[in-house]
Design an enzyme around this catalytic site. Sequence first.
Site, PDB file in Angstrom:
ATOM      1  N   ALA A  31      -0.385  39.631  13.396  1.00  0.00           N
ATOM      2  CA  ALA A  31       0.259  39.404  12.972  1.00  0.00           C
ATOM      3  C   ALA A  31       1.332  38.250  13.806  1.00  0.00           C
ATOM      4  CB  ALA A  31       1.799  40.914  13.956  1.00  0.00           C
TER       5      ALA A  31
ATOM      6  N   GLU B 170      -2.798  44.904  20.681  1.00  0.00           N
ATOM      7  CA  GLU B 170      -1.120  44.514  21.271  1.00  0.00           C
ATOM      8  C   GLU B 170      -0.397  45.174  22.203  1.00  0.00           C
ATOM      9  OE1 GLU B 170      -3.313  45.963  18.370  1.00  0.00           O
ATOM     10  OE2 GLU B 170      -1.849  45.431  16.497  1.00  0.00           O
TER      11      GLU B 170
HETATM   12  N1  DAK Z   1       0.571  33.928  15.855  1.00  0.00           N
HETATM   13  C1  DAK Z   1       1.409  32.786  15.727  1.00  0.00           C
HETATM   14  N2  DAK Z   1       0.484  32.124  16.170  1.00  0.00           N
HETATM   15  C2  DAK Z   1      -0.890  32.514  16.418  1.00  0.00           C
HETATM   16  C3  DAK Z   1      -1.622  33.694  16.888  1.00  0.00           C
HETATM   17  C4  DAK Z   1      -0.615  34.851  16.524  1.00  0.00           C
HETATM   18  N3  DAK Z   1      -1.318  35.817  16.255  1.00  0.00           N
HETATM   19  N4  DAK Z   1      -2.568  33.185  17.286  1.00  0.00           N
HETATM   20  C5  DAK Z   1      -2.977  32.143  17.301  1.00  0.00           C
HETATM   21  N5  DAK Z   1      -1.439  31.382  17.425  1.00  0.00           N
HETATM   22  C6  DAK Z   1      -1.302  30.266  17.729  1.00  0.00           C
HETATM   23  C7  DAK Z   1      -1.204  29.603  18.548  1.00  0.00           C
HETATM   24  O1  DAK Z   1       0.079  29.673  18.922  1.00  0.00           O
HETATM   25  C8  DAK Z   1      -2.073  27.990  18.164  1.00  0.00           C
HETATM   26  O2  DAK Z   1      -0.791  27.321  18.109  1.00  0.00           O
HETATM   27  P1  DAK Z   1      -0.268  25.992  18.100  1.00  0.00           P
HETATM   28  O3  DAK Z   1      -0.077  26.390  19.981  1.00  0.00           O
HETATM   29  O4  DAK Z   1      -1.416  24.865  18.125  1.00  0.00           O
HETATM   30  O5  DAK Z   1       0.972  25.147  17.831  1.00  0.00           O
HETATM   31  C9  DAK Z   1      -3.444  28.313  17.863  1.00  0.00           C
HETATM   32  O6  DAK Z   1      -2.472  29.135  16.334  1.00  0.00           O
HETATM   33  C10 DAK Z   1      -4.485  27.867  17.906  1.00  0.00           C
HETATM   34  O7  DAK Z   1      -4.866  29.271  18.838  1.00  0.00           O
HETATM   35  P2  DAK Z   1      -5.077  28.886  20.434  1.00  0.00           P
HETATM   36  O8  DAK Z   1      -4.974  27.534  20.910  1.00  0.00           O
HETATM   37  O9  DAK Z   1      -4.706  30.382  21.295  1.00  0.00           O
HETATM   38  O10 DAK Z   1      -6.411  28.900  20.276  1.00  0.00           O
HETATM   39  P3  DAK Z   1      -7.324  29.837  21.066  1.00  0.00           P
HETATM   40  O11 DAK Z   1      -9.151  29.245  20.530  1.00  0.00           O
HETATM   41  O12 DAK Z   1      -7.803  29.222  22.781  1.00  0.00           O
HETATM   42  O13 DAK Z   1      -7.167  30.913  20.772  1.00  0.00           O
HETATM   43  C11 DAK Z   1      -7.154  33.606  20.573  1.00  0.00           C
HETATM   44  C12 DAK Z   1      -7.787  32.083  19.745  1.00  0.00           C
HETATM   45  C13 DAK Z   1      -7.068  34.228  18.610  1.00  0.00           C
HETATM   46  C14 DAK Z   1      -7.510  34.479  21.586  1.00  0.00           C
HETATM   47  C15 DAK Z   1      -5.393  33.345  21.064  1.00  0.00           C
HETATM   48  O14 DAK Z   1      -4.889  32.451  19.948  1.00  0.00           O
HETATM   49  C16 DAK Z   1      -5.378  34.706  20.927  1.00  0.00           C
HETATM   50  O15 DAK Z   1      -5.043  35.270  21.863  1.00  0.00           O
HETATM   51  N6  DAK Z   1      -4.124  34.977  19.518  1.00  0.00           N
HETATM   52  C17 DAK Z   1      -2.950  36.279  19.451  1.00  0.00           C
HETATM   53  C18 DAK Z   1      -3.629  36.800  19.553  1.00  0.00           C
HETATM   54  C19 DAK Z   1      -3.181  38.398  19.119  1.00  0.00           C
HETATM   55  O16 DAK Z   1      -2.701  39.202  19.869  1.00  0.00           O
HETATM   56  N7  DAK Z   1      -2.137  38.170  18.268  1.00  0.00           N
HETATM   57  C20 DAK Z   1      -1.451  39.698  18.082  1.00  0.00           C
HETATM   58  C21 DAK Z   1      -2.633  40.864  18.344  1.00  0.00           C
HETATM   59  S1  DAK Z   1      -0.724  41.928  18.079  1.00  0.00           S
HETATM   60  C22 DAK Z   1       4.225  45.452  13.720  1.00  0.00           C
HETATM   61  C23 DAK Z   1       3.872  45.407  13.191  1.00  0.00           C
HETATM   62  C24 DAK Z   1       1.504  45.103  13.392  1.00  0.00           C
HETATM   63  C25 DAK Z   1       2.261  43.526  14.845  1.00  0.00           C
HETATM   64  C26 DAK Z   1       3.209  44.263  14.969  1.00  0.00           C
HETATM   65  C27 DAK Z   1       3.817  44.610  15.271  1.00  0.00           C
HETATM   66  N8  DAK Z   1       5.645  45.836  13.594  1.00  0.00           N
HETATM   67  C28 DAK Z   1       5.876  46.606  12.944  1.00  0.00           C
HETATM   68  C29 DAK Z   1       6.738  45.172  14.297  1.00  0.00           C
HETATM   69  C30 DAK Z   1       0.723  43.712  14.894  1.00  0.00           C
HETATM   70  C31 DAK Z   1       0.467  42.782  16.562  1.00  0.00           C
HETATM   71  C32 DAK Z   1      -0.353  42.233  16.117  1.00  0.00           C
HETATM   72  O17 DAK Z   1      -1.035  42.159  15.639  1.00  0.00           O
END
Ligand code: DAK
Length: 260
Positions: free
Chosen positions: A67, A135
């Site tokens: 997300a 998460e």
């Molecule tokens: N959201 C927004 N932007 C994101 C993103 C995300 N999930 N993942 C990556 N990006 C963006 C980064 O901010 C970066 O943007 P800039 O800084 O260039 O503007 C760009 O994508 C490239 O990412 P990185 O520079 O971080 O790239 P790396 O190769 O260094 O790392 C990575 C890749 C995938 C390991 C890293 O980007 C990362 O850890 N990303 C976040 C993964 C994550 O934690 N995803 C969220 C999981 S929690 C809900 C329902 C569902 C959910 C939540 C609430 N409700 C109903 C309330 C679900 C939650 C989730 O999905």
Amino acid sequence: MAYENLLINDEDGILVVTINREKALNALNTQTMLELGRFFTEDALQRENVKGVILTGAGEKAFVAGADIKEFLGLDATKGQEMAQRGQDVFFAIERFPKPVIALVNGFALGGGCELSMACHMRIATENARFGQPEVNLGIIPGYGGTQRLIQYIGKSKAIELLLTGDMIKADEALRLGLVNYVLPAEEAMGKAKELIGKTATKGPIAIAKVIESVNAYFQHDEDGFAREVSEFGYTTGTEDFKEGAQAFIEKRPADFKGE
Ligand code: DAK
């Protein structure tokens, strides 16, 4: 229909849907979720001659990195619940889509991205794919069905480990655990997805839809999946397709199904 964040290509009845936010690693923001909902509940259902859907992410790095975390800041408990319900409705629409939906996981499938892939009927991963439910790193739990579907695919023991640790697994581990159907080099994955949909398109379309409904019913605890299977089996035996399928077998020829 016009989409901001989805690219839709109709390739001989196979709808290839690409989530197109490469700079944000295809993170699911509100607009993208709305568009996925519109696609699966309206657009794709209204199109004719659809054989199936392949869902993938733009670029070579990510399927969907979750997300969109940048939209999380204004969330409170009420908004969070509303968002989870809306998201789950979209993912149920994918899971209940009457034609096969294959996730082509071409990189990170994290959080909502892993959940999205699990709402699809099959998953084909490229060798660089990574899966995880991180998460807990953000102090939340999966909100789009991840705590339920991960157990369905890989069993409680490993699912609870991944959900509690937030650890990522590689494609070969996902294959070993049964989370994905195939792991292939990137250049072969789309061909395999199309081959699978092509194969299902030669079968009776009513039977395909009813298999999907019956398999889904297995996991609906307000419904007895075995009873549902009996009722859907009865329904398919009353169709013209079934008569044609049986007749074609006896006559040693391919069946010409009409979806009737
Ligand atoms: N959201 C927004 N932007 C994101 C993103 C995300 N999930 N993942 C990556 N990006 C963006 C980064 O901010 C970066 O943007 P800039 O800084 O260039 O503007 C760009 O994508 C490239 O990412 P990185 O520079 O971080 O790239 P790396 O190769 O260094 O790392 C990575 C890749 C995938 C390991 C890293 O980007 C990362 O850890 N990303 C976040 C993964 C994550 O934690 N995803 C969220 C999981 S929690 C809900 C329902 C569902 C959910 C939540 C609430 N409700 C109903 C309330 C679900 C939650 C989730 O999905």
